[in-house]
Design an enzyme around this catalytic site. Structure first.
Site, short mmCIF file in Angstrom:
data_model
loop_
_atom_site.label_atom_id
_atom_site.label_comp_id
_atom_site.label_asym_id
_atom_site.label_seq_id
_atom_site.Cartn_x
_atom_site.Cartn_y
_atom_site.Cartn_z
N ASP A 81 0.85 -1.19 0.00
CA ASP A 81 0.00 0.00 0.00
C ASP A 81 0.89 1.25 0.00
OD1 ASP A 81 -2.40 1.45 0.22
OD2 ASP A 81 -2.30 1.46 2.42
N HIS A 182 -7.72 9.68 4.72
CA HIS A 182 -7.12 8.71 5.63
C HIS A 182 -7.29 9.16 7.09
CE1 HIS A 182 -4.41 7.86 2.02
NE2 HIS A 182 -5.04 6.72 2.25
#
Ligand code: 13P
Length: 284
Positions: A81, A182
């Site tokens: 990621d 996020h």
């Protein structure tokens, strides 16, 4: 069993669902996530973010992820990621990761295209898949400290740019910005669902939602209906683990053993991941 991202995305497409991509920065998170997937008989993506290198190095966590994925009785993709540099991406591929994300979203468009093409070429040699990103999903150091606020609309992914980017790079999945960020939300997220539909129509690619923590089940369902096929999720699971550890520590009178701390963390992360997986799979 260890599978490629392409296989996972095909399954997601066939079932009109999204597959959860859970960041694993600890053994407890990894075990909890795989146990959740096996109990629900769901395919899963376990991913390691470059930014978590400070918690545990990729060289330590990567081989364990690959080994456990091979032994799992559901399809598991092992994904890198937010790979920020091509050397780090190569490291993950060498360890047996079946998918990588090249994150060039902070670069200008042409540089992002050029570097993503290199990542695609590299991954092809390993039979691995590539996710890339255009637009911006807030701060990268998701997790413990959380995001600073709402996504900025000017950073949302432009559907025409998405079409060009996908056409020129040949990636397998596109991380898009449409209102998620996020980390912890300071205010309720407001998602622009029409952007998802427009990107899907123009770029014809599975869409990745980053910043899954804090999105409501209704919003998840709408995003999936419009073409989101991979949902990245970390902060809420890590928070659930931490809160359960805190609760037990507060209640303990006497010695607290670390093996119990690990188990409290794992149980709560597993339960949180399981609840998310059920929504992503349309089970509730
Ligand atoms: P959250 O931590 O907000 O769930 O986001 C995770 C993520 O998008 C990882 O790439």
């Amino acid at each position: 069993m260890l599978v490629s991202m392409r296989r996972i995305l095909d399954l997601a497409e066939a079932n009109k669902q999204a597959i959860g991509a859970f960041n694993v920065s600890t053994l407890e998170g990894l075990m909890g996530t795989l146990q959740a997937a096996e109990e629900l008989k769901q395919p899963v993506i376990i991913q390691f973010a470059q930014v978590h290198e400070s918690i545990i190095p990729l060289e330590v966590m990567g081989p364990i992820m690959v080994d456990m994925a091979e032994k799992a009785n559901v399809p598991v993709c092992v994904h890198l990621d937010h790979g920020e540099d091509l050397d780090y991406i190569k490291k993950a591929l060498d360890l047996g990761f079946t998918s990588v994300m090249y994150d060039g979203s902070a670069l200008d468009f042409e540089k992002n295209v050029a570097n993503t093409c290199i990542a695609v070429e590299m991954a092809e040699e390993y039979g691995a898949s590539v996710e890339a990103e255009i637009g911006c999903m807030g701060r990268e150091e998701f997790g413990s400290v959380g995001a600073e606020g709402d996504a900025v609309e000017s950073m949302y992914t432009d559907p025409n740019e998405a079409k060009e980017f996908v056409g020129r790079t040949g990636i397998d999945a596109l991380a898009c910005s449409f209102g998620t960020v996020h980390g912890l939300y300071l205010t309720e997220p407001k998602l622009d669902f029409d952007i998802i539909s427009a990107i899907r129509e123009k770029a014809q690619i599975p869409i990745v939602m980053h910043g899954g923590s804090g999105v409501s089940p209704e919003d998840f369902r709408e995003c999936i209906k419009r073409g989101v096929r991979k949902i990245n999720y970390y902060t809420y699971a890590a928070k659930a683990g931490g809160e359960n550890v805190k609760k037990h520590c507060d209640e303990a009178d006497g010695v607290v053993y670390f093996h119990d701390v690990a188990a409290w963390g794992r149980e709560a992360m597993k339960a949180d991941v399981m609840a998310a997986m059920k929504v992503f799979a349309g089970m509730e």
